[in-house]
Design an enzyme around this catalytic site. Structure first.
Site, PDB file in Angstrom:
ATOM      1  N   ASP A 280      60.823 -52.029 -19.913  1.00 29.32           N
ATOM      2  CA  ASP A 280      60.304 -53.397 -19.840  1.00 29.32           C
ATOM      3  C   ASP A 280      59.489 -53.507 -18.550  1.00 29.32           C
ATOM      4  OD1 ASP A 280      60.049 -56.326 -20.236  1.00 29.32           O
ATOM      5  OD2 ASP A 280      61.625 -56.003 -21.704  1.00 29.32           O
TER       6      ASP A 280
ATOM      7  N   HIS B 217      55.470 -56.321 -22.673  1.00 33.63           N
ATOM      8  CA  HIS B 217      56.618 -55.902 -21.847  1.00 33.63           C
ATOM      9  C   HIS B 217      56.420 -54.500 -21.268  1.00 33.63           C
ATOM     10  CE1 HIS B 217      59.365 -59.272 -22.771  1.00 33.63           C
ATOM     11  NE2 HIS B 217      58.752 -59.314 -23.941  1.00 33.63           N
TER      12      HIS B 217
ATOM     13  N   GLU C 166      56.696 -60.739 -28.156  1.00 33.55           N
ATOM     14  CA  GLU C 166      56.110 -61.514 -27.059  1.00 33.55           C
ATOM     15  C   GLU C 166      54.909 -60.820 -26.417  1.00 33.55           C
ATOM     16  OE1 GLU C 166      59.932 -63.929 -25.425  1.00 33.55           O
ATOM     17  OE2 GLU C 166      59.850 -61.817 -24.860  1.00 33.55           O
TER      18      GLU C 166
HETATM   19  C1  ACM Z   1      63.157 -60.899 -27.632  1.00 34.74           C
HETATM   20  O1  ACM Z   1      64.146 -61.596 -27.370  1.00 34.74           O
HETATM   21  N1  ACM Z   1      62.027 -61.090 -26.963  1.00 34.74           N
HETATM   22  C2  ACM Z   1      63.190 -59.899 -28.667  1.00 34.74           C
END
Ligand code: ACM
Length: 677
Positions: A250, A324, A391
């Site tokens: 991440d 991410h 995201e």
């Molecule tokens: C997530 O909670 N962004 C998969």
């Protein structure tokens, strides 16, 4: 022999999961002398009916509670339990008999370790069935078609205990159940003298509802050592989970060695240690040491995979792309489409203000991913590989000439389609390494690749859509299965933006009525660790909600019943105490609801998620105990009060934590809940 469930109060199918005492507590007046008749009328009007209903409801719940107190407390609830009066006492010399295969030996050695450590008795394992035994672990020679691949049967009789299964994993699950039938001291790490090592006489038949029973641990936001992950695996095994999903990358750290891309872990695994509230940390400065973090070597990963396998558990790796991805970009800035990425640093929890997405229009990105996936696919035998996809911000792609050129060339009209282009190429790479591709439900948005499996997190809807399109699905919806959420009122918990109570987690059902059950592989809960700074807190966030998830993915839905479940959780707490595992006692914390009455006075209602608790309170800043006023109806806040302090009691003993609720906080919430706000 008494047939049926050990928990006589199991609800018939269709019975609501919740009795009273939850968030819908009674809503009646405080001392009538202190309020005006109009306010009295305002509250009394609704209250009489509610009192009557609440009393009936609470009596029913307490009856259940009392019955469960003496009963078994197996989590997840087995398919069927038949109990007899009496018990079997373990002899001074315990003989375990099990078959000689390596997997059977794993189970018998595990059981011997638990029994010998806690009881101090002599425990011998014999790999044959020639003499009478205390405990027999038997693999069926002819498969028992009623228990499937992972099921087991357990008989505890006057002369001994037998566990039978079709496969060794079934024996392992049977042993987990046996441990929960033994006194809680079985969980001790040292010998406990003076315990009667008895097992109630039972016949249990059990098998899981789903084959995918997982927990996700985010080891990127905070790094947890190999030994800590092993402890997590041990804790999961208690509740018959079979999959650990590791979120390995991440913005805050890349946690797995990739030999062909060394900078991912020499650079990408390290940030600046900060404490406080993640997301609000001050920006880092160049002189602050980047020594916080860590990573797993490939050898560590092999050991972890083996450790899990020895507990009949798989590990699924997640590499979260194309969003991410800051740790990867800091290590190899050419992966970004944004000029200046070579100045980026791995995030330490400050506000994210840079491009954390991989460039979908550069071949370098796909060469990078081919190397990463190539190495990782060799380390994890689990068939699925999770490639994130959640995201992914699109604003930097919008500014990129190279992404614009890609869109023109590929005839893509939206940025969701750009992500879909990326995901489909990724799926091909994953499949070229012999693995199955899985992503978060955002991968649905621009069009899904042909074989992609979807992990549905934003709600159940992504999973429902994907299942209807014929894709495999795992459900882990945020509203039931996010273990990073707070477990009780936010004045009591490290701050996260939402709350998920144990009772809500318990309502998780991975198969909505509208979906072909065959396409739902199962469910899991996710522990993101932005606000989880150490392993004790990992435990605190996981238990007891992980128990609720285990029952949701293992037990038949008709066996799930909140009023049976929470007393079992209380008994499990005693076991976790023995095992020195931390858990959240948040189910004993009340909920606070503030309203402004027509005369402008603030009224605070308190409810608890489990019935049978007494709440004592003070407005004078002193710490209440059972000699203080007992809450029985909504409280009118005295004019100058600054704090409401409350504590819950059970059976005359303090059980909850002391909660100090600022009146200013209550006022803010009451103002927010006014109509029009
Ligand atoms: C997530 O909670 N962004 C998969």
């Amino acid at each position: 022999m008494s047939a049926g469930s050990t928990h006589p109060a199991i609800a018939a199918p269709g019975t609501p999961l919740f009795a009273c005492g939850g968030k819908r507590g009674n809503n009646v007046l405080d001392s009538p002398g202190t309020v005006t008749p109009s306010i009295q009328t305002f509250y009394r009007f609704n209250s009489m009916k509610k009192i009557a209903l609440s009393v009936i409801c609470c009596l029913a719940a307490l009856f259940t509670f009392a019955q469960n107190k003496g009963g078994l407390a197996i989590i997840p609830e087995p398919v069927s339990i038949i109990t007899k009066d009496g018990q079997f006492t373990l002899p001074k010399h315990i003989l375990i008999q099990a078959g000689p295969s390596a997997e059977e030996k794993l189970v018998s050695t595990f059981l011997r370790g638990k029994l010998a450590t806690a009881s101090g008795l002599q425990v011998t394992v014999r790999n044959s069935f020639s003499v009478p035994a205390t405990i027999k672990l038997v693999l069926n020679t002819k498969p028992d078609t009623t228990i499937g691949k992972e099921g087991y049967q357990l008989w505890a009789g006057k002369k001994g205990i037998t566990i039978a299964a079709n496969q060794a994993n079934g024996l392992f699950y049977g042993v987990q159940t046996l441990l929960q039938l033994l006194p809680k001291e079985i969980e001790s790490k040292t010998t406990v003298p003076g315990v009667d090592w008895t097992v109630p006489l039972v016949t249990i038949k059990d098998y899981p509802r789903f084959s995918w029973r997982g927990l996700m641990l985010d080891v990127s936001r905070h790094f947890f050592t190999k030994e800590e992950v092993e402890q997590y695996i041990d804790q999961m095994a208690r509740y018959k989970f079979n999959l650990l999903h590791m979120h390995l990358t991440d913005d805050e750290g890349w946690r797995i060695e990739i030999k062909s891309l060394p900078r991912l872990t020499t650079v990408g695994a390290w940030n600046v240690k900060k404490v406080g509230e993640f997301g609000r940390f001050s920006p880092t400065t160049p002189d602050e040491p980047r020594t916080y973090g860590g990573f797993y070597t490939q050898n560590d990963i092999k050991e972890l995979v083996q450790y899990a396998k020895d507990r009949f558990m798989d590990i699924m790796p997640e590499i979260d792309v194309p969003g991410h991805s800051l740790a990867a970009i800091v290590s190899y800035p050419e992966l970004s489409c944004t000029p200046g990425a070579d100045k980026y640093v791995v995030r330490s929890g400050e506000r994210l203000q840079v491009d954390n997405t991989l460039n979908p229009s550069s071949e370098k990105t796909y060469v990078f991913l081919d190397k990463v996936i190539g190495e990782i696919s060799k380390l994890f035998p689990f068939p699925y590989m999770h490639l994130g996809g959640d995201e992914c911000r699109k604003d930097y792609w919008q500014k990129s000439d190279s992404v614009t050129a890609l869109m023109k060339r590929e005839n893509l009209t939206t940025y969701e389609q750009v992500q879909s282009y990326f995901e489909k190429r990724l799926e091909k790479i994953v499949e070229s390494k012999g693995k199955k591709f899985m992503g978060w439900d955002e991968i649905l948005e621009g069009g899904l690749g042909p074989n992609a499996a979807v992990m549905s997190w934003r709600s159940m809807q992504g999973g429902i859509t994907a299942a209807k399109m014929g894709h495999d699905v795992v459900m882990s919806p945020v509203n039931y299965a996010y273990l990073d959420y707070m477990q009780s009122d936010r004045v009591m918990e490290p701050h996260v933006y939402a709350t998920l109570r144990l009772s809500t987690t318990y309502q998780f059902n991975p198969v909505p009525d509208s979906v072909n059950a065959k396409l739902v592989l199962g469910g899991q809960a996710n522990l993101w660790t932005e606000q989880v700074f150490n392993f004790r807190q990992v435990e605190y966030m996981t238990w007891p909600r992980g128990m609720a998830i285990s029952e949701s993915v293992w037990s038949p839905i008709e066996k799930k019943n909140w009023n049976n479940f929470y007393p079992k959780v209380e008994k499990q707490f005693a076991r976790l105490d023995e095992a020195e595992i931390k858990y959240a006692p948040s189910m004993y914390d009340p909920d606070f609801d503030a309203k402004v009455a027509p005369d402008g006075k603030m009224i605070i209602s308190l409810t608890t998620e489990i019935p049978g608790l007494d709440i004592y309170y003070s407005f004078d800043n002193s710490y209440p105990d059972k000699f203080y006023p007992k809450y029985s109806e909504p409280l009118i806040v005295p004019e100058d009060a600054v704090q409401l302090k409350v504590i819950t009691y059970q059976d005359g003993h303090p059980i909850g934590r002391m909660v100090s609720m600022p009146i200013a906080e209550m006022k803010q919430r009451a103002d927010k809940s006014k109509p029009g706000k």
